[in-house]
Design a protein around this motif. Structure first.
Motif, PDB file in Angstrom:
ATOM      1  N   GLY A 190       0.807  -1.214   0.000  1.00  0.00           N
ATOM      2  CA  GLY A 190       0.000   0.000   0.000  1.00  0.00           C
ATOM      3  C   GLY A 190       0.837   1.259   0.000  1.00  0.00           C
ATOM      4  N   LYS A 191       0.143   2.380   0.235  1.00  0.00           N
ATOM      5  CA  LYS A 191       0.818   3.675   0.155  1.00  0.00           C
ATOM      6  C   LYS A 191       1.701   3.918   1.375  1.00  0.00           C
ATOM      7  N   LEU A 192       2.572   4.928   1.237  1.00  0.00           N
ATOM      8  CA  LEU A 192       3.446   5.274   2.374  1.00  0.00           C
ATOM      9  C   LEU A 192       2.827   6.367   3.228  1.00  0.00           C
ATOM     10  N   LEU A 193       3.153   6.343   4.496  1.00  0.00           N
ATOM     11  CA  LEU A 193       2.609   7.342   5.431  1.00  0.00           C
ATOM     12  C   LEU A 193       3.568   7.508   6.606  1.00  0.00           C
ATOM     13  N   LEU A 194       3.332   8.541   7.410  1.00  0.00           N
ATOM     14  CA  LEU A 194       4.094   8.659   8.661  1.00  0.00           C
ATOM     15  C   LEU A 194       3.309   7.865   9.689  1.00  0.00           C
ATOM     16  N   ARG A 195       3.947   6.917  10.366  1.00  0.00           N
ATOM     17  CA  ARG A 195       3.170   6.022  11.232  1.00  0.00           C
ATOM     18  C   ARG A 195       2.372   6.812  12.264  1.00  0.00           C
ATOM     19  N   THR A 196       1.129   6.391  12.447  1.00  0.00           N
ATOM     20  CA  THR A 196       0.240   7.124  13.349  1.00  0.00           C
ATOM     21  C   THR A 196       0.285   6.553  14.760  1.00  0.00           C
ATOM     22  N   HIS A 197       0.917   5.390  14.906  1.00  0.00           N
ATOM     23  CA  HIS A 197       1.089   4.766  16.223  1.00  0.00           C
ATOM     24  C   HIS A 197       2.254   3.779  16.142  1.00  0.00           C
ATOM     25  N   THR A 198       2.689   3.260  17.281  1.00  0.00           N
ATOM     26  CA  THR A 198       3.820   2.319  17.261  1.00  0.00           C
ATOM     27  C   THR A 198       3.348   0.880  17.034  1.00  0.00           C
ATOM     28  N   SER A 199       2.031   0.682  16.880  1.00  0.00           N
ATOM     29  CA  SER A 199       1.507  -0.689  16.720  1.00  0.00           C
ATOM     30  C   SER A 199       2.059  -1.457  15.512  1.00  0.00           C
ATOM     31  N   PRO A 200       2.425  -0.793  14.384  1.00  0.00           N
ATOM     32  CA  PRO A 200       2.991  -1.588  13.275  1.00  0.00           C
ATOM     33  C   PRO A 200       4.232  -2.385  13.681  1.00  0.00           C
ATOM     34  N   VAL A 201       4.929  -1.939  14.722  1.00  0.00           N
ATOM     35  CA  VAL A 201       6.133  -2.687  15.143  1.00  0.00           C
ATOM     36  C   VAL A 201       5.743  -4.089  15.628  1.00  0.00           C
ATOM     37  N   GLN A 202       4.510  -4.192  16.167  1.00  0.00           N
ATOM     38  CA  GLN A 202       4.036  -5.526  16.590  1.00  0.00           C
ATOM     39  C   GLN A 202       4.133  -6.507  15.430  1.00  0.00           C
ATOM     40  N   ILE A 203       3.568  -6.087  14.265  1.00  0.00           N
ATOM     41  CA  ILE A 203       3.525  -6.984  13.104  1.00  0.00           C
ATOM     42  C   ILE A 203       4.942  -7.279  12.609  1.00  0.00           C
ATOM     43  N   ARG A 204       5.738  -6.206  12.483  1.00  0.00           N
ATOM     44  CA  ARG A 204       7.105  -6.401  11.982  1.00  0.00           C
ATOM     45  C   ARG A 204       7.869  -7.377  12.870  1.00  0.00           C
ATOM     46  N   TYR A 205       7.639  -7.301  14.182  1.00  0.00           N
ATOM     47  CA  TYR A 205       8.374  -8.191  15.085  1.00  0.00           C
ATOM     48  C   TYR A 205       7.853  -9.624  14.996  1.00  0.00           C
ATOM     49  N   MET A 206       6.508  -9.756  14.977  1.00  0.00           N
ATOM     50  CA  MET A 206       5.935 -11.111  14.948  1.00  0.00           C
ATOM     51  C   MET A 206       6.320 -11.856  13.675  1.00  0.00           C
ATOM     52  N   GLU A 207       6.427 -11.111  12.554  1.00  0.00           N
ATOM     53  CA  GLU A 207       6.801 -11.757  11.287  1.00  0.00           C
ATOM     54  C   GLU A 207       8.134 -12.499  11.408  1.00  0.00           C
ATOM     55  N   LYS A 208       8.995 -11.966  12.265  1.00  0.00           N
ATOM     56  CA  LYS A 208      10.349 -12.541  12.336  1.00  0.00           C
ATOM     57  C   LYS A 208      10.595 -13.378  13.588  1.00  0.00           C
ATOM     58  N   HIS A 209       9.651 -13.344  14.548  1.00  0.00           N
ATOM     59  CA  HIS A 209       9.878 -14.080  15.798  1.00  0.00           C
ATOM     60  C   HIS A 209       8.643 -14.884  16.180  1.00  0.00           C
ATOM     61  N   GLN A 210       8.874 -16.050  16.732  1.00  0.00           N
ATOM     62  CA  GLN A 210       7.765 -16.865  17.228  1.00  0.00           C
ATOM     63  C   GLN A 210       7.677 -16.707  18.754  1.00  0.00           C
ATOM     64  N   PRO A 211       6.507 -16.975  19.347  1.00  0.00           N
ATOM     65  CA  PRO A 211       6.368 -16.840  20.806  1.00  0.00           C
ATOM     66  C   PRO A 211       7.314 -17.802  21.548  1.00  0.00           C
ATOM     67  N   PRO A 212       7.677 -17.531  22.776  1.00  0.00           N
ATOM     68  CA  PRO A 212       7.211 -16.407  23.573  1.00  0.00           C
ATOM     69  C   PRO A 212       7.813 -15.068  23.126  1.00  0.00           C
ATOM     70  N   ILE A 213       6.927 -14.053  23.042  1.00  0.00           N
ATOM     71  CA  ILE A 213       7.358 -12.703  22.649  1.00  0.00           C
ATOM     72  C   ILE A 213       7.064 -11.756  23.808  1.00  0.00           C
ATOM     73  N   LYS A 214       8.026 -10.911  24.106  1.00  0.00           N
ATOM     74  CA  LYS A 214       7.845  -9.954  25.207  1.00  0.00           C
ATOM     75  C   LYS A 214       8.653  -8.716  24.851  1.00  0.00           C
ATOM     76  N   ILE A 215       8.036  -7.799  24.131  1.00  0.00           N
ATOM     77  CA  ILE A 215       8.795  -6.629  23.661  1.00  0.00           C
ATOM     78  C   ILE A 215       8.106  -5.305  24.004  1.00  0.00           C
ATOM     79  N   ILE A 216       8.939  -4.264  24.009  1.00  0.00           N
ATOM     80  CA  ILE A 216       8.388  -2.904  23.987  1.00  0.00           C
ATOM     81  C   ILE A 216       8.998  -2.222  22.761  1.00  0.00           C
ATOM     82  N   ALA A 217       8.304  -1.219  22.239  1.00  0.00           N
ATOM     83  CA  ALA A 217       8.815  -0.505  21.065  1.00  0.00           C
ATOM     84  C   ALA A 217       8.533   0.981  21.237  1.00  0.00           C
TER      85      ALA A 217
END
Ligand code: YSA
Length: 356
Positions: A190-217
């Motif tokens: 999709g199109k580019l934007l300035l992120r409106t929240h830090t929630s996209p980091v959740q997806i980026r992290y989950m794509e590369k890591h399996q549980p257990p996951i315990k992160i802050i961003a």
């Protein structure tokens, strides 16, 4: 290594030129009888528009090999001249001090001028404190880009483009042509934007890591909205995500309560969870913290991660559950330091900043 005759010749003459400039500069520094003259000499030879910089620019069309050799040579000359310049500067300053003391015009008993020491911005302080507390509870720090794609900021978080919830985040969209984003990528992310929240980091992290996951961003976010005492267009959030087997709201409550107790250094800090709605959590709630004046301030959005979001992050939603939250760092700082207007953080007014 290939040297063509033309370039070797240019190299030779230019190297000679630099030797001549060096000799002239050395003589001028040697001759300098006062600091003003010395400074002029510095500008003339070593300054941004000085003779060395000028000559440096003129070898733009030399072959790479000669360019490299000449570059090394010039840097050596520059360093040599700078060392001699600084030595001369010290000598002239010493003479000046001795003269002043001799004339009795310098009061050597006066206290010196204290150099100003920089310090951290209150938001940076709060960000680091929050990071330390979460780290002590076993969270790792993850990061994501400030320029995001529609997919990570919205779609993967269960907010397709027809979803009315997109209106919750007024967005700064970027002009795709200027960013030269590949068409292929636009099709998938999709199109580019300035992120409106830090929630996209959740997806980026989950794509590369399996549980257990315990992160802050922690990071900066942007919203196209009017500012007031508690809203900025650009502010900071700290995202949290914990995914494993059997994670429940009780785990979230315990962790967030422990965080606030430590952060505000108050065992009796009052927090409340209000039911709310986010497309990426079910159930969802907002977290308010009690301010010293007894009123409440909304600090975070949170909830149990929606199965669609786990799926977008390539995590087995039948096996794992998780909670997530997004907390406003500016708002944390406002409560901690009793600041009643968020805009003060971004005005660069030293009368304000020097208090931290
Ligand atoms: C919700 C559920 C999750 O599973 C994960 C995260 C979230 C939070 C969600 N991404 C979000 O951004 N929610 S929010 O729009 O309510 O913002 C969260 C917090 O950011 C707010 O509680 C507030 O503390 C802060 N905030 C929001 N807009 C702000 C702001 N701070 C300053 N200026 C603004 N304009």
């Amino acid at each position: 290594m290939s040297h063509n005759l033309r370039d070797v010749k240019i190299y030779f003459f230019m190297a000679l030129d630099f030797e001549i400039i060096k000799k002239e500069a050395l003589e001028a520094i040697e001759k300098a009888g006062d600091l003003a003259y010395l400074e002029e000499t510095f500008k003339k030879y070593l300054g941004k528009k000085g003779k060395i910089a000028e000559a440096f620019e003129s070898f733009g069309d030399l072959a790479l090999e000669e360019k490299k050799e000449l570059g090394i040579k010039i840097n050596q000359i520059k360093k040599e001249l700078e060392n001699i310049y600084f030595q001369k500067e010290r000598e002239l300053k010493d003479i000046l001090i001795k003269q002043k003391v001799g004339q009795g015009s310098a009061d050597i008993l006066l206290p010196g001028i204290k150099p100003e020491i920089g310090h951290l911005h209150p938001i940076t302080k709060v960000k680091r404190e929050a990071e330390e507390i979460f780290k002590s509870m076993g969270f790792e720090i993850a990061q994501g880009p400030e320029v995001e794609t529609e997919w990570y900021n919205f779609d993967a978080l269960n907010i397709p483009d027809w979803h009315p919830a997109r209106d919750m985040w007024d967005t700064f969209w970027l002009r795709q042509s200027e960013l030269k984003m590949k068409n292929e990528k636009i099709k998938t992310e999709g199109k580019l934007l300035l992120r409106t929240h830090t929630s996209p980091v959740q997806i980026r992290y989950m794509e590369k890591h399996q549980p257990p996951i315990k992160i802050i961003a922690p990071g900066r976010v942007f919203r196209y909205e009017a500012t007031d005492a508690s809203h900025e267009m650009q502010f900071y959030q700290i995202e949290g995500l914990m995914v494993a087997e059997n994670i429940s709201v009780a785990n979230f409550k315990a962790i967030i309560q422990a965080f606030f107790q430590k952060f505000f250094d108050d065992k009796n800090i009052k927090i409340r969870l209000r039911p709310s709605y986010f497309p990426f959590t079910e159930p969802s709630f907002e977290i308010d913290v009690s301010k010293p004046d007894g009123t409440w301030m909304e600090l975070a959005g949170a909830g149990m991660v929606h199965p669609s979001v786990l799926k977008a992050g390539k995590i087995d939603a039948n096996k794992y559950t998780g909670f997530a939250f997004g907390m406003g760092l500016d708002r944390l700082a406002m409560i901690k330091y009793k600041i009643n207007d968020i805009r003060l953080f971004y005005q660069n007014d030293l009368r304000f900043l020097n208090q931290f």
